[in-house]
Design a protein around this motif. Sequence first.
Motif, PDB file in Angstrom:
ATOM      1  N   SER A   1      52.791  62.020  12.910  1.00  0.00           N
ATOM      2  CA  SER A   1      53.655  60.854  13.029  1.00  0.00           C
ATOM      3  C   SER A   1      54.054  60.632  14.488  1.00  0.00           C
ATOM      4  O   SER A   1      53.973  61.551  15.322  1.00  0.00           O
ATOM      5  CB  SER A   1      54.919  61.062  12.179  1.00  0.00           C
ATOM      6  N   PRO A   2      54.517  59.409  14.802  1.00  0.00           N
ATOM      7  CA  PRO A   2      55.026  59.183  16.165  1.00  0.00           C
ATOM      8  C   PRO A   2      56.269  60.046  16.401  1.00  0.00           C
ATOM      9  O   PRO A   2      56.998  60.394  15.472  1.00  0.00           O
ATOM     10  CB  PRO A   2      55.356  57.693  16.171  1.00  0.00           C
ATOM     11  N   ILE A   3      56.492  60.389  17.649  1.00  0.00           N
ATOM     12  CA  ILE A   3      57.641  61.212  18.041  1.00  0.00           C
ATOM     13  C   ILE A   3      58.450  60.437  19.078  1.00  0.00           C
ATOM     14  O   ILE A   3      57.915  60.058  20.125  1.00  0.00           O
ATOM     15  CB  ILE A   3      57.196  62.571  18.619  1.00  0.00           C
ATOM     16  N   VAL A   4      59.737  60.188  18.781  1.00  0.00           N
ATOM     17  CA  VAL A   4      60.589  59.438  19.697  1.00  0.00           C
ATOM     18  C   VAL A   4      60.867  60.283  20.939  1.00  0.00           C
ATOM     19  O   VAL A   4      61.314  61.433  20.847  1.00  0.00           O
ATOM     20  CB  VAL A   4      61.914  59.044  19.027  1.00  0.00           C
ATOM     21  N   SER A   5      60.602  59.705  22.104  1.00  0.00           N
ATOM     22  CA  SER A   5      60.875  60.378  23.377  1.00  0.00           C
ATOM     23  C   SER A   5      62.236  59.989  23.926  1.00  0.00           C
ATOM     24  O   SER A   5      63.043  60.834  24.314  1.00  0.00           O
ATOM     25  CB  SER A   5      59.777  60.049  24.400  1.00  0.00           C
ATOM     26  N   THR A   6      62.466  58.695  23.972  1.00  0.00           N
ATOM     27  CA  THR A   6      63.780  58.181  24.410  1.00  0.00           C
ATOM     28  C   THR A   6      64.156  56.999  23.515  1.00  0.00           C
ATOM     29  O   THR A   6      63.294  56.235  23.103  1.00  0.00           O
ATOM     30  CB  THR A   6      63.749  57.691  25.869  1.00  0.00           C
ATOM     31  N   PRO A   7      65.455  56.879  23.167  1.00  0.00           N
ATOM     32  CA  PRO A   7      66.571  57.769  23.536  1.00  0.00           C
ATOM     33  C   PRO A   7      66.533  59.049  22.732  1.00  0.00           C
ATOM     34  O   PRO A   7      65.864  59.132  21.704  1.00  0.00           O
ATOM     35  CB  PRO A   7      67.786  56.918  23.197  1.00  0.00           C
ATOM     36  N   THR A   8      67.267  60.053  23.185  1.00  0.00           N
ATOM     37  CA  THR A   8      67.322  61.319  22.477  1.00  0.00           C
ATOM     38  C   THR A   8      68.436  61.283  21.436  1.00  0.00           C
ATOM     39  O   THR A   8      69.428  60.560  21.569  1.00  0.00           O
ATOM     40  CB  THR A   8      67.570  62.467  23.450  1.00  0.00           C
TER      41      THR A   8
ATOM     42  N   GLU B   1      52.469  58.460  20.505  1.00  0.00           N
ATOM     43  CA  GLU B   1      51.778  57.671  19.486  1.00  0.00           C
ATOM     44  C   GLU B   1      51.393  58.506  18.274  1.00  0.00           C
ATOM     45  O   GLU B   1      51.215  59.723  18.363  1.00  0.00           O
ATOM     46  CB  GLU B   1      50.532  57.015  20.083  1.00  0.00           C
ATOM     47  N   ALA B   2      51.237  57.852  17.143  1.00  0.00           N
ATOM     48  CA  ALA B   2      50.777  58.499  15.919  1.00  0.00           C
ATOM     49  C   ALA B   2      49.289  58.819  16.037  1.00  0.00           C
ATOM     50  O   ALA B   2      48.552  58.168  16.795  1.00  0.00           O
ATOM     51  CB  ALA B   2      51.024  57.593  14.718  1.00  0.00           C
ATOM     52  N   ASP B   3      48.865  59.833  15.276  1.00  0.00           N
ATOM     53  CA  ASP B   3      47.450  60.216  15.265  1.00  0.00           C
ATOM     54  C   ASP B   3      46.967  60.230  13.826  1.00  0.00           C
ATOM     55  O   ASP B   3      47.424  61.024  13.011  1.00  0.00           O
ATOM     56  CB  ASP B   3      47.290  61.592  15.904  1.00  0.00           C
ATOM     57  N   TYR B   4      46.047  59.272  13.516  1.00  0.00           N
ATOM     58  CA  TYR B   4      45.491  59.192  12.163  1.00  0.00           C
ATOM     59  C   TYR B   4      44.233  60.034  11.987  1.00  0.00           C
ATOM     60  O   TYR B   4      43.628  60.050  10.928  1.00  0.00           O
ATOM     61  CB  TYR B   4      45.165  57.745  11.829  1.00  0.00           C
ATOM     62  N   GLY B   5      43.791  60.693  13.035  1.00  0.00           N
ATOM     63  CA  GLY B   5      42.557  61.482  12.952  1.00  0.00           C
ATOM     64  C   GLY B   5      41.316  60.672  13.270  1.00  0.00           C
ATOM     65  O   GLY B   5      40.242  61.229  13.516  1.00  0.00           O
ATOM     66  N   VAL B   6      41.447  59.356  13.254  1.00  0.00           N
ATOM     67  CA  VAL B   6      40.359  58.443  13.628  1.00  0.00           C
ATOM     68  C   VAL B   6      40.968  57.331  14.473  1.00  0.00           C
ATOM     69  O   VAL B   6      42.189  57.138  14.498  1.00  0.00           O
ATOM     70  CB  VAL B   6      39.671  57.841  12.384  1.00  0.00           C
ATOM     71  N   ASN B   7      40.160  56.610  15.123  1.00  0.00           N
ATOM     72  CA  ASN B   7      40.611  55.546  16.010  1.00  0.00           C
ATOM     73  C   ASN B   7      40.869  54.271  15.198  1.00  0.00           C
ATOM     74  O   ASN B   7      39.942  53.568  14.820  1.00  0.00           O
ATOM     75  CB  ASN B   7      39.580  55.305  17.097  1.00  0.00           C
ATOM     76  N   LEU B   8      42.159  53.978  14.921  1.00  0.00           N
ATOM     77  CA  LEU B   8      42.538  52.800  14.159  1.00  0.00           C
ATOM     78  C   LEU B   8      43.464  51.923  14.999  1.00  0.00           C
ATOM     79  O   LEU B   8      44.135  52.404  15.927  1.00  0.00           O
ATOM     80  CB  LEU B   8      43.276  53.196  12.877  1.00  0.00           C
ATOM     81  N   ALA B   9      43.541  50.636  14.639  1.00  0.00           N
ATOM     82  CA  ALA B   9      44.512  49.733  15.269  1.00  0.00           C
ATOM     83  C   ALA B   9      45.874  49.995  14.626  1.00  0.00           C
ATOM     84  O   ALA B   9      46.026  49.852  13.409  1.00  0.00           O
ATOM     85  CB  ALA B   9      44.094  48.284  15.081  1.00  0.00           C
ATOM     86  N   VAL B  10      46.869  50.381  15.449  1.00  0.00           N
ATOM     87  CA  VAL B  10      48.186  50.778  14.940  1.00  0.00           C
ATOM     88  C   VAL B  10      49.251  49.862  15.531  1.00  0.00           C
ATOM     89  O   VAL B  10      49.263  49.578  16.728  1.00  0.00           O
ATOM     90  CB  VAL B  10      48.511  52.241  15.301  1.00  0.00           C
TER      91      VAL B  10
END
Length: 469
Positions: A33-40, A62-71
């Motif tokens: 899943s995506p991980i929020v960097s800022t704000p904390t 960014e999120a990683d679906y394991g394949v290259n998709l439009a997100v």
Amino acid sequence: MKLYKYLSFFLCVLLIEACTDDSKVMVSDEVSSPIVSTPTSGSALVITEDNLEDNWTVTWEEADYGVNLAVTYLVEIDFKDNVFYSPAIVGSTQESSVTVTIAELNDLILAELNQDPNVLAEVELRIVAQSEGVSDLISDVVALDVTTFGDDGTPPVLTSPAASSATSIDDSNLSDQFAMAWDAAEFSSAGDVTYVIEAAVAGTDFATTAILGKTTETSLAITNEALNYYVVGNLGQNEATAVETEIRIKAITSTTELMSEVISFTVNTLDATEKGVLWTPGSHQGWDPSTAGTISQVGDHLFEGYMYFAEGAGFKFTSNPDWDHTNFGYESDGVLTKDGTKDGLSIEAGYYKFKVDTSALTYEAVQVTSFGLIGTATVGGWDTSTDMTYDPDANTWSITTDLVVGALKFRADNDWAINYGVKDINAKRGPLVFDAASFDIKADGNYTVILSFESGSSPYEFNYEIIEN
């Protein structure tokens, strides 16, 4: 190996296309899943008029679906513990950040999350990654403290009395109305508004104020007599004097207070002629007529008043604050003598009501053990008085208590032999009148009621004050 990867990718694509809109799948077991960097999480933002145009940026991995998709990424906020049931969307992008102005963020929190202005709003933020045909990937929740901003609103504007006007008070117009009016305040948030009307002596910056009244309306009228009481009594001004007075309106809601501009006007106070008095020197105060308490004239040769004796005493009535004029001593119970060589009257400790006829040479001394409130505005109705407390230093009876809409009178010793009403049922300050009409409490609330029987000094009458707290 490359052929194997290509075949796996095409199988995934075929699987996605075979799904309906309501059937989303994961394309790989290795997704993140995506991980929020800022704000904390736990950070705070205070929004002010000065930083509304500044930028506020949310960034994430960014999120990683394991394949290259439009997100597409949605940045959502919601108030705490609403579990994003109806979130506001800060922004939508295919990048890894969204930037809005602080003003735009403030508007979202106020308008879409229905939070109040100028308060601390606990909100939560998350990133939702979306791609056609596959399940959403959602970041962890980030908790934020945002102090919102809002223009408090428009304060009330006094329209009456007119600036620099003058009100002259005399015996002929005591019952006339002194009218105050104002344009309503406008608040940025909804809520009930109470207006408090304050008066002060000009130039004192309202260090000492007289509360002329409280209302939910945009006007208030009191009698000239009440106005005179406030200026002379509460503000400590002299009689027969042009008093430069200031007035202002305070508009209050549960969260905000707005103050009107100050209007100055002149109050020509009443020339109240000092009543005739009898002094009461005795052993309780060193037999000194010049410092003795007094009772006041209420008719031809008739005097009436209340006196407190902290201890038993002998005392006399004197026509002047000295021993060089007439003094009245004890002849027999209820009877006075002008023979200055006779002894004084004897009294036990307590609070007394005196009546003296200096022509008939008679007197009455009735001990009063309590004064209380009575009427439908009180908890005891018309049956039981609500006792007040006596302050010997101020020579007043007072109580702070809850009252409801209804009638209010004052009586001694839970009985009707000594009872007082008011001259004007709407005046919150004025003279007490024996066995007169009841005061009209117009709103439920907490009130402080004060009775003063000090009639030897201005305003030379028994008087009352009813203050809504």
